[in-house]
Design a protein around this motif. Structure first.
Motif, PDB file in Angstrom:
ATOM      1  N   ILE A 127      14.168   6.080  -0.209  1.00 54.49           N
ATOM      2  CA  ILE A 127      13.580   5.840   0.796  1.00 54.49           C
ATOM      3  C   ILE A 127      12.193   5.460   0.692  1.00 54.49           C
ATOM      4  CG2 ILE A 127      15.160   6.865   2.485  1.00 54.49           C
ATOM      5  CD1 ILE A 127      13.136   9.000   2.704  1.00 54.49           C
ATOM      6  N   GLY A 128      11.357   5.582  -0.471  1.00 50.51           N
ATOM      7  CA  GLY A 128      10.129   5.602  -0.750  1.00 50.51           C
ATOM      8  C   GLY A 128       9.474   4.110  -0.459  1.00 50.51           C
ATOM      9  N   PRO A 129      10.427   3.288  -1.104  1.00 50.69           N
ATOM     10  CA  PRO A 129      10.133   1.713  -0.961  1.00 50.69           C
ATOM     11  C   PRO A 129      10.303   1.124   0.319  1.00 50.69           C
ATOM     12  CG  PRO A 129      11.540   2.068  -2.779  1.00 50.69           C
ATOM     13  CD  PRO A 129      11.415   3.264  -1.974  1.00 50.69           C
ATOM     14  N   ASN A 130      10.865   1.853   1.391  1.00 53.97           N
ATOM     15  CA  ASN A 130      10.973   1.491   2.756  1.00 53.97           C
ATOM     16  C   ASN A 130       9.686   2.056   3.632  1.00 53.97           C
ATOM     17  OD1 ASN A 130      13.359   0.082   2.428  1.00 53.97           O
ATOM     18  ND2 ASN A 130      14.451   1.818   2.425  1.00 53.97           N
ATOM     19  N   ILE A 131       9.101   3.258   3.412  1.00 51.67           N
ATOM     20  CA  ILE A 131       8.220   3.932   3.963  1.00 51.67           C
ATOM     21  C   ILE A 131       6.693   3.506   3.379  1.00 51.67           C
ATOM     22  CG2 ILE A 131       7.343   6.215   4.604  1.00 51.67           C
ATOM     23  CD1 ILE A 131       9.894   5.441   5.884  1.00 51.67           C
ATOM     24  N   LEU A 132       6.819   3.313   2.131  1.00 52.78           N
ATOM     25  CA  LEU A 132       5.570   3.448   1.535  1.00 52.78           C
ATOM     26  C   LEU A 132       5.034   1.842   1.238  1.00 52.78           C
ATOM     27  CD1 LEU A 132       5.895   6.157  -1.207  1.00 52.78           C
ATOM     28  CD2 LEU A 132       4.615   6.404   1.042  1.00 52.78           C
ATOM     29  N   SER A 133       3.756   1.517   1.316  1.00 49.85           N
ATOM     30  CA  SER A 133       3.115   0.092   1.177  1.00 49.85           C
ATOM     31  C   SER A 133       3.268  -0.169  -0.526  1.00 49.85           C
ATOM     32  CB  SER A 133       1.967  -0.026   1.799  1.00 49.85           C
ATOM     33  OG  SER A 133       1.000   0.912   0.889  1.00 49.85           O
ATOM     34  N   PRO A 134       3.413  -1.440  -0.938  1.00 50.49           N
ATOM     35  CA  PRO A 134       3.094  -1.679  -2.491  1.00 50.49           C
ATOM     36  C   PRO A 134       1.783  -0.690  -3.210  1.00 50.49           C
ATOM     37  CG  PRO A 134       3.438  -3.754  -1.256  1.00 50.49           C
ATOM     38  CD  PRO A 134       3.118  -2.674  -0.033  1.00 50.49           C
ATOM     39  N   GLU A 135       0.805  -0.664  -2.343  1.00 51.72           N
ATOM     40  CA  GLU A 135      -0.454  -0.035  -2.786  1.00 51.72           C
ATOM     41  C   GLU A 135       0.004   1.571  -2.789  1.00 51.72           C
ATOM     42  OE1 GLU A 135      -0.566  -2.118  -0.104  1.00 51.72           O
ATOM     43  OE2 GLU A 135      -1.965  -3.565  -0.969  1.00 51.72           O
ATOM     44  N   GLU A 136       0.555   1.936  -1.812  1.00 55.16           N
ATOM     45  CA  GLU A 136       0.802   3.481  -1.901  1.00 55.16           C
ATOM     46  C   GLU A 136       2.084   3.708  -3.120  1.00 55.16           C
ATOM     47  OE1 GLU A 136       0.457   4.176   2.619  1.00 55.16           O
ATOM     48  OE2 GLU A 136       2.018   3.526   2.029  1.00 55.16           O
ATOM     49  N   LEU A 137       2.939   2.956  -3.203  1.00 57.46           N
ATOM     50  CA  LEU A 137       3.982   2.947  -4.213  1.00 57.46           C
ATOM     51  C   LEU A 137       3.398   3.022  -5.599  1.00 57.46           C
ATOM     52  CD1 LEU A 137       6.952   0.719  -2.929  1.00 57.46           C
ATOM     53  CD2 LEU A 137       7.144   3.195  -3.417  1.00 57.46           C
ATOM     54  N   GLY A 138       2.429   2.050  -5.865  1.00 60.65           N
ATOM     55  CA  GLY A 138       1.506   2.241  -7.045  1.00 60.65           C
ATOM     56  C   GLY A 138       1.080   3.564  -7.427  1.00 60.65           C
ATOM     57  N   TYR A 139       0.434   4.213  -6.379  1.00 67.09           N
ATOM     58  CA  TYR A 139       0.177   5.495  -6.710  1.00 67.09           C
ATOM     59  C   TYR A 139       1.138   6.523  -7.109  1.00 67.09           C
ATOM     60  CZ  TYR A 139      -1.902  10.206  -5.155  1.00 67.09           C
ATOM     61  OH  TYR A 139      -2.027  11.563  -5.085  1.00 67.09           O
ATOM     62  N   TRP A 140       2.072   6.420  -6.158  1.00 65.82           N
ATOM     63  CA  TRP A 140       3.200   7.279  -5.924  1.00 65.82           C
ATOM     64  C   TRP A 140       4.277   7.365  -7.021  1.00 65.82           C
ATOM     65  CZ3 TRP A 140       8.694   6.746  -4.715  1.00 65.82           C
ATOM     66  CH2 TRP A 140       9.431   8.140  -4.211  1.00 65.82           C
ATOM     67  N   ASN A 141       4.199   6.240  -7.531  1.00 63.07           N
ATOM     68  CA  ASN A 141       5.208   5.968  -8.869  1.00 63.07           C
ATOM     69  C   ASN A 141       4.773   6.552 -10.223  1.00 63.07           C
ATOM     70  OD1 ASN A 141       7.587   4.865  -7.589  1.00 63.07           O
ATOM     71  ND2 ASN A 141       6.469   2.683  -7.839  1.00 63.07           N
ATOM     72  N   ASN A 142       3.250   6.998 -10.295  1.00 61.98           N
ATOM     73  CA  ASN A 142       2.537   7.557 -11.258  1.00 61.98           C
ATOM     74  C   ASN A 142       2.710   8.964 -11.349  1.00 61.98           C
ATOM     75  OD1 ASN A 142       2.217   5.367 -12.664  1.00 61.98           O
ATOM     76  ND2 ASN A 142       0.733   4.567 -11.389  1.00 61.98           N
ATOM     77  N   LEU A 143       3.253   9.605 -10.179  1.00 66.21           N
ATOM     78  CA  LEU A 143       3.147  10.990 -10.243  1.00 66.21           C
ATOM     79  C   LEU A 143       4.364  11.792 -10.831  1.00 66.21           C
ATOM     80  CD1 LEU A 143       2.228  11.128  -6.291  1.00 66.21           C
ATOM     81  CD2 LEU A 143       0.721  11.320  -8.258  1.00 66.21           C
ATOM     82  N   THR A 144       4.195  13.105 -11.038  1.00 65.47           N
ATOM     83  CA  THR A 144       5.160  13.767 -11.497  1.00 65.47           C
ATOM     84  C   THR A 144       6.067  14.095 -10.117  1.00 65.47           C
ATOM     85  OG1 THR A 144       4.303  15.826 -10.687  1.00 65.47           O
ATOM     86  CG2 THR A 144       3.760  15.196 -13.091  1.00 65.47           C
ATOM     87  N   SER A 145       7.630  14.530 -10.707  1.00 66.64           N
ATOM     88  CA  SER A 145       8.491  14.558  -9.694  1.00 66.64           C
ATOM     89  C   SER A 145       7.953  15.751  -8.494  1.00 66.64           C
ATOM     90  CB  SER A 145       9.862  15.133 -10.287  1.00 66.64           C
ATOM     91  OG  SER A 145      10.359  14.264 -11.111  1.00 66.64           O
ATOM     92  N   GLU A 146       7.398  16.868  -9.068  1.00 66.44           N
ATOM     93  CA  GLU A 146       7.064  17.671  -8.059  1.00 66.44           C
ATOM     94  C   GLU A 146       5.888  17.124  -6.982  1.00 66.44           C
ATOM     95  OE1 GLU A 146       4.330  21.713  -8.039  1.00 66.44           O
ATOM     96  OE2 GLU A 146       6.141  21.562  -9.603  1.00 66.44           O
TER      97      GLU A 146
END
Length: 75
Positions: free
Chosen positions: A7-26
């Motif tokens: 659901i992340g891609p449906n909630i987060l913007s492309p900019e937010e996804l860029g940041y979010w995709n580089n995080l650890t699972s936790e």
């Protein structure tokens, strides 16, 4: 159970996804809910809600400042 990867891609913007995709699972779990709750609060306060307006707020989080800023989603 809630699968934030789906659901992340449906909630987060492309900019937010860029940041979010580089995080650890936790951290992904924590940051996903911070973004979601921030958007939910802003949309409810504005009276727009998720479904009423095509323009969704975008929040960015800088690694150096650890602050959240509202981004302009207009083009």
């Amino acid at each position: 159970s809630l699968n934030i990867e789906n659901i992340g891609p449906n909630i987060l913007s492309p900019e937010e996804l860029g940041y979010w995709n580089n995080l650890t699972s936790e951290l992904k779990i924590k940051e996903f809910f911070k973004f979601w709750l921030s958007k939910e609060a802003l949309l409810k306060a504005s009276g727009k809600g998720w479904l009423k307006d095509e323009t969704k707020p975008t929040f960015t989080k800088t690694r150096s400042q650890n602050q959240r800023h509202m981004g302009d989603t207009s083009e």
